[in-house]
Design a protein around this motif. Structure first.
Motif, PDB file in Angstrom:
ATOM      1  N   GLU A   1       0.826  -1.207   0.000  1.00 25.76           N
ATOM      2  CA  GLU A   1       0.000   0.000   0.000  1.00 25.76           C
ATOM      3  C   GLU A   1       0.861   1.258   0.000  1.00 25.76           C
ATOM      4  O   GLU A   1       0.593   2.211  -0.691  1.00 25.76           O
ATOM      5  CB  GLU A   1      -0.920   0.001   1.226  1.00 25.76           C
ATOM      6  N   SER A   2       1.961   1.257   0.808  1.00 29.21           N
ATOM      7  CA  SER A   2       2.802   2.444   0.886  1.00 29.21           C
ATOM      8  C   SER A   2       3.529   2.695  -0.427  1.00 29.21           C
ATOM      9  O   SER A   2       3.829   3.830  -0.768  1.00 29.21           O
ATOM     10  CB  SER A   2       3.809   2.299   2.024  1.00 29.21           C
ATOM     11  N   ALA A   3       3.832   1.610  -1.186  1.00 31.31           N
ATOM     12  CA  ALA A   3       4.527   1.800  -2.453  1.00 31.31           C
ATOM     13  C   ALA A   3       3.655   2.527  -3.454  1.00 31.31           C
ATOM     14  O   ALA A   3       4.143   3.290  -4.285  1.00 31.31           O
ATOM     15  CB  ALA A   3       4.966   0.447  -3.004  1.00 31.31           C
ATOM     16  N   GLU A   4       2.346   2.319  -3.405  1.00 33.60           N
ATOM     17  CA  GLU A   4       1.438   2.959  -4.345  1.00 33.60           C
ATOM     18  C   GLU A   4       0.964   4.322  -3.861  1.00 33.60           C
ATOM     19  O   GLU A   4       0.306   5.044  -4.592  1.00 33.60           O
ATOM     20  CB  GLU A   4       0.215   2.049  -4.560  1.00 33.60           C
ATOM     21  N   GLU A   5       1.333   4.717  -2.654  1.00 34.45           N
ATOM     22  CA  GLU A   5       0.861   5.975  -2.095  1.00 34.45           C
ATOM     23  C   GLU A   5       1.515   7.168  -2.785  1.00 34.45           C
ATOM     24  O   GLU A   5       2.688   7.150  -3.146  1.00 34.45           O
ATOM     25  CB  GLU A   5       1.184   6.000  -0.598  1.00 34.45           C
ATOM     26  N   GLN A   6       0.732   8.236  -2.999  1.00 36.43           N
ATOM     27  CA  GLN A   6       1.243   9.454  -3.618  1.00 36.43           C
ATOM     28  C   GLN A   6       2.149  10.207  -2.645  1.00 36.43           C
ATOM     29  O   GLN A   6       1.937  10.154  -1.434  1.00 36.43           O
ATOM     30  CB  GLN A   6       0.073  10.351  -4.030  1.00 36.43           C
ATOM     31  N   PRO A   7       3.173  10.916  -3.148  1.00 36.68           N
ATOM     32  CA  PRO A   7       4.035  11.706  -2.257  1.00 36.68           C
ATOM     33  C   PRO A   7       3.229  12.766  -1.506  1.00 36.68           C
ATOM     34  O   PRO A   7       2.413  13.479  -2.100  1.00 36.68           O
ATOM     35  CB  PRO A   7       5.037  12.356  -3.212  1.00 36.68           C
ATOM     36  N   SER A   8       3.455  12.862  -0.206  1.00 33.25           N
ATOM     37  CA  SER A   8       2.690  13.819   0.598  1.00 33.25           C
ATOM     38  C   SER A   8       3.474  14.126   1.868  1.00 33.25           C
ATOM     39  O   SER A   8       4.473  13.476   2.179  1.00 33.25           O
ATOM     40  CB  SER A   8       1.302  13.265   0.964  1.00 33.25           C
ATOM     41  N   ALA A   9       3.022  15.139   2.579  1.00 35.01           N
ATOM     42  CA  ALA A   9       3.597  15.503   3.875  1.00 35.01           C
ATOM     43  C   ALA A   9       2.495  16.130   4.708  1.00 35.01           C
ATOM     44  O   ALA A   9       1.669  16.896   4.184  1.00 35.01           O
ATOM     45  CB  ALA A   9       4.759  16.472   3.704  1.00 35.01           C
ATOM     46  N   LYS A  10       2.443  15.804   5.981  1.00 34.37           N
ATOM     47  CA  LYS A  10       1.410  16.365   6.855  1.00 34.37           C
ATOM     48  C   LYS A  10       2.060  17.044   8.058  1.00 34.37           C
ATOM     49  O   LYS A  10       3.123  16.633   8.537  1.00 34.37           O
ATOM     50  CB  LYS A  10       0.435  15.283   7.313  1.00 34.37           C
ATOM     51  N   THR A  11       1.407  18.091   8.522  1.00 35.59           N
ATOM     52  CA  THR A  11       1.921  18.865   9.655  1.00 35.59           C
ATOM     53  C   THR A  11       1.645  18.124  10.954  1.00 35.59           C
ATOM     54  O   THR A  11       0.498  17.755  11.230  1.00 35.59           O
ATOM     55  CB  THR A  11       1.274  20.259   9.685  1.00 35.59           C
ATOM     56  N   ILE A  12       2.695  17.916  11.760  1.00 37.11           N
ATOM     57  CA  ILE A  12       2.563  17.228  13.046  1.00 37.11           C
ATOM     58  C   ILE A  12       2.405  18.237  14.175  1.00 37.11           C
ATOM     59  O   ILE A  12       1.539  18.110  15.034  1.00 37.11           O
ATOM     60  CB  ILE A  12       3.788  16.334  13.307  1.00 37.11           C
ATOM     61  N   ASN A  13       3.256  19.275  14.175  1.00 36.69           N
ATOM     62  CA  ASN A  13       3.221  20.282  15.231  1.00 36.69           C
ATOM     63  C   ASN A  13       3.760  21.598  14.709  1.00 36.69           C
ATOM     64  O   ASN A  13       4.493  21.631  13.718  1.00 36.69           O
ATOM     65  CB  ASN A  13       4.047  19.832  16.440  1.00 36.69           C
ATOM     66  N   VAL A  14       3.406  22.666  15.406  1.00 43.23           N
ATOM     67  CA  VAL A  14       3.901  24.001  15.072  1.00 43.23           C
ATOM     68  C   VAL A  14       4.428  24.633  16.363  1.00 43.23           C
ATOM     69  O   VAL A  14       3.704  24.725  17.357  1.00 43.23           O
ATOM     70  CB  VAL A  14       2.797  24.882  14.449  1.00 43.23           C
ATOM     71  N   PHE A  15       5.697  25.054  16.330  1.00 40.02           N
ATOM     72  CA  PHE A  15       6.331  25.674  17.497  1.00 40.02           C
ATOM     73  C   PHE A  15       6.533  27.157  17.186  1.00 40.02           C
ATOM     74  O   PHE A  15       7.257  27.497  16.244  1.00 40.02           O
ATOM     75  CB  PHE A  15       7.678  25.010  17.798  1.00 40.02           C
ATOM     76  N   ARG A  16       5.898  28.030  17.971  1.00 39.68           N
ATOM     77  CA  ARG A  16       5.949  29.471  17.706  1.00 39.68           C
ATOM     78  C   ARG A  16       6.852  30.166  18.719  1.00 39.68           C
ATOM     79  O   ARG A  16       6.939  29.747  19.881  1.00 39.68           O
ATOM     80  CB  ARG A  16       4.553  30.083  17.755  1.00 39.68           C
ATOM     81  N   ASP A  17       7.499  31.221  18.263  1.00 41.25           N
ATOM     82  CA  ASP A  17       8.343  32.024  19.136  1.00 41.25           C
ATOM     83  C   ASP A  17       7.486  32.597  20.266  1.00 41.25           C
ATOM     84  O   ASP A  17       6.523  33.325  20.008  1.00 41.25           O
ATOM     85  CB  ASP A  17       8.988  33.146  18.310  1.00 41.25           C
ATOM     86  N   PRO A  18       7.787  32.302  21.546  1.00 41.16           N
ATOM     87  CA  PRO A  18       6.917  32.757  22.646  1.00 41.16           C
ATOM     88  C   PRO A  18       6.946  34.266  22.872  1.00 41.16           C
ATOM     89  O   PRO A  18       6.087  34.780  23.581  1.00 41.16           O
ATOM     90  CB  PRO A  18       7.469  32.010  23.873  1.00 41.16           C
ATOM     91  N   ASN A  19       7.903  34.980  22.303  1.00 41.53           N
ATOM     92  CA  ASN A  19       8.049  36.409  22.570  1.00 41.53           C
ATOM     93  C   ASN A  19       7.096  37.235  21.710  1.00 41.53           C
ATOM     94  O   ASN A  19       6.671  36.802  20.623  1.00 41.53           O
ATOM     95  CB  ASN A  19       9.493  36.846  22.310  1.00 41.53           C
ATOM     96  N   GLU A  20       6.770  38.434  22.204  1.00 43.97           N
ATOM     97  CA  GLU A  20       5.865  39.316  21.464  1.00 43.97           C
ATOM     98  C   GLU A  20       6.500  39.803  20.165  1.00 43.97           C
ATOM     99  O   GLU A  20       5.854  39.854  19.128  1.00 43.97           O
ATOM    100  CB  GLU A  20       5.472  40.513  22.340  1.00 43.97           C
ATOM    101  N   ILE A  21       7.767  40.203  20.229  1.00 42.65           N
ATOM    102  CA  ILE A  21       8.482  40.639  19.026  1.00 42.65           C
ATOM    103  C   ILE A  21       9.076  39.392  18.372  1.00 42.65           C
ATOM    104  O   ILE A  21       9.991  38.768  18.910  1.00 42.65           O
ATOM    105  CB  ILE A  21       9.577  41.656  19.376  1.00 42.65           C
TER     106      ILE A  21
END
Length: 589
Positions: free
Chosen positions: A141-161
């Motif tokens: 199944e994985s061999a026939e799967e189309q190339p893709s990427a999914k977002t796992i997490n997003v880490f944001r700068d904790p500072n206001e600036i």
């Protein structure tokens, strides 16, 4: 009415593969209709039911309580030897073991634990908890799967600036942590309130960084020590280099002195392959490459000035913005410069001039990424201006492969650690491109819009499955790559080898042809110069002829004038004699 049906199974059958089979239906419970329930219903007559052509939509909002997690740990030191016993001395340990084995409490404890241990071993033998079912089906199944990427997490700068995520580094053990360096590289745009902190994130907890690193100047780059995961080094915006031990807190353990550090921001630091695991080197746009040892940070152990003329003149040095070091070639390293050239160097050369081996030029702007192929170290990737190029060490004139010219600037790139023909690039419009050269060479196999702002940094995990991208506003996005892009394909190494060798051979033929054409042009130009010199000689001889003719002409004119003067004098003297004779005759008469 309570309905209960009990399913029974032996303990040894837990976890065993399910074998399904067809069998006739069985009636377990039969609930008869209850006419008394009809009294609870009221018939509605007439009944209106409106309909619309447009699809009906509903809006729901829910506000869940946010739960912040915090990771804590303890250090457990193995051992248990008494203080008066040295574990390194074999005689003391043997003597202590014999003493303990004679103790009655020791024998009773071992007998009690033996039965429990035997029970656990029998459990493990009854059930294989690591058995994988349907493994073959998953692979197909994985061999026939189309190339893709999914977002796992997003880490944001904790500072206001917000600041740019300029450097990323994966934790070497298990890659459960990600170190991110934050700084503002726009000259004189940093405000007084801007934070200098950088962070270490747990990839499963995006709400709060696991640890804060507090440098004296914003960090431009950050690297984990591959031999000791507690130690990190970071290159600062002011040119200094600091190292941290996460067991000792957020403050740096030691920093390089300002007078012996770089004069510009440190754009790249790389750990060297050494017995102690404490050596590394750094590069900056001030034109210096410095070697360091964290045991002695007061001054660098070695220095190289990137002067292409090999005279060691810092005023003519090329500014370094990227570094490449391959552990299989410990004496060689490569430097990507602001001027678009790649400088190949040999650290163990005898003289400083011999350390710069050669240069590769072909880009129109700073080389933001430079990396050798992990499977074929002779081939390396460069990312700069609007293209990514693949080079061969054997060819200095041009790259063997390159991508199309994009509409926006490329900012970073790297090879896949598990697939030799796959590499990744980031663009200034926030797009991540995945290139599979065996599948398609003119266009990326997968283009993913990660964010609206510019992507600045890129780092792939060692297993090739997780990828982190840092953006201009300090957002680090963690992506999971589809199995097809992080699983080695059948015959991929052989195909990639054949492709790189074919392109290298083609470029060699073209290079020889260009060299031949240049020699012909040079010979033609030399012939033209000789003809010009001949023409100049002929022109000079004609001028001499004209001058000689003028001289002869004037000499002839002067001769004629003198001749006329002499003839006039003769005629005058003759006339005077005749006059005298005539006067004498008249006097006689």
């Amino acid at each position: 009415m309570e309905i209960v049906y009990v399913y029974t199974k032996k303990r040894s059958e837990f976890g065993r593969q399910c074998n399904f089979s067809d069998r006739p239906a069985e009636l377990h419970v039969d609930i008869l209709p209850d006419p008394s329930q009809m009294d609870n219903y009221i018939e509605r007559n007439p009944c209106d039911n409106p309909t619309q052509c447009a699809q009906e939509m509903s809006e729901h909002e829910v506000n869940t309580e946010r739960f912040q997690t915090e990771t804590r740990g303890i250090n457990h030191v193995e051992g248990g030897w008494p203080k008066d016993v040295n574990p390194q001395e074999m005689e003391q340990t043997i003597r202590y073991r014999k003493k303990v084995e004679k103790d009655e409490n020791y024998v009773n404890t071992v007998l009690q634990l033996g039965s429990l241990m035997e029970h656990c071993i029998k459990q493990n033998n009854a059930i294989d908890i690591y058995q994988q079912y349907f493994e073959e089906e998953e692979v197909s199944e994985s061999a026939e799967e189309q190339p893709s990427a999914k977002t796992i997490n997003v880490f944001r700068d904790p500072n206001e600036i917000k600041r740019t995520a300029t450097g990323l580094s994966w934790h070497p053990d298990g890659a459960k942590k990600l170190a991110v360096a934050y700084s503002s590289l726009e000259f004189q745009r940093a405000t007084k309130d801007m934070s200098f902190d950088s962070y270490i994130w747990d990839i499963e907890n995006p709400d709060k960084p696991e640890m804060t690193l507090k440098p004296v100047s914003p960090l431009v780059c950050l690297e984990y020590n591959p031999k000791d995961s507690h130690i990190l080094i970071g290159g600062c915006y002011n040119g200094q280099i600091a190292y941290w031990d996460t067991r000792k807190g957020s403050q740096p353990v030691e920093m390089s002195t300002i007078e012996h550090s770089h004069r510009d921001p440190v754009y790249k630091v790389i750990w060297l392959q050494s017995k102690t695991g404490t050596d590394y080197f750094s590069a900056s746009t001030d034109g210096n490459v410095l070697w360091w040892d964290i045991r002695k940070m007061s001054e660098p152990t070695e220095r190289l000035i990137l002067d292409p003329s090999k005279k060691g003149n810092l005023d003519n040095a090329l500014g370094a913005i990227s570094l490449e070091f391959e552990t299989t070639m410990p004496t060689k390293f490569m430097v990507g410069t602001e001027q678009g050239q790649v400088v190949s160097c040999n650290r163990k050369a005898k003289t400083p001039a011999e350390k710069i081996v050669c240069t590769y030029s072909g880009h129109h702007g700073p080389i933001y990424a430079l990396q050798r192929n992990p499977f074929f170290p002779k081939n390396f990737l460069t990312v700069a201006d609007w293209t990514a190029r693949i080079w061969s060490e054997e060819i200095k004139e041009s790259s063997i492969m390159w991508t199309k010219y994009h509409m926006t600037y490329l900012t970073d790139g790297c090879w896949s650690p598990v697939r030799p023909a796959v590499f990744f690039t980031t663009r200034m419009d926030g797009t991540l491109d995945v290139w599979d050269l065996l599948f398609k060479q003119n266009d990326p196999t997968l283009s993913l819009k990660v964010c609206d702002e510019s992507l600045y940094s890129l780092r792939l995990q060692d297993n090739g499955r997780f990828l982190a991208c840092g953006s201009q506003l300090g957002t680090t996005t963690l992506l999971e790559i589809s199995p097809g892009l992080c699983t080695l394909q059948r015959n991929e190494k052989a195909l990639a080898t054949a492709m790189f060798e074919r392109e290298t051979k083609r470029e060699k033929i073209l290079e020889a042809r260009h060299r031949e054409m240049r020699l012909k042009e040079r010979s033609r130009s030399e012939q033209g110069k000789e003809e010009e010199t001949k023409d100049v000689d002929t022109e000079e001889s004609s001028e001499d002829l004209v001058a000689r003719a003028e001289k002869e002409f004037f000499e002839v004119v002067e001769f004629e004038l003198k001749k006329r003067e002499r003839e006039e004098e003769k005629s005058q003297s003759k006339a005077d004699k005749e006059k005298e004779i005539s006067e004498e005759k008249e006097a006689e008469d």
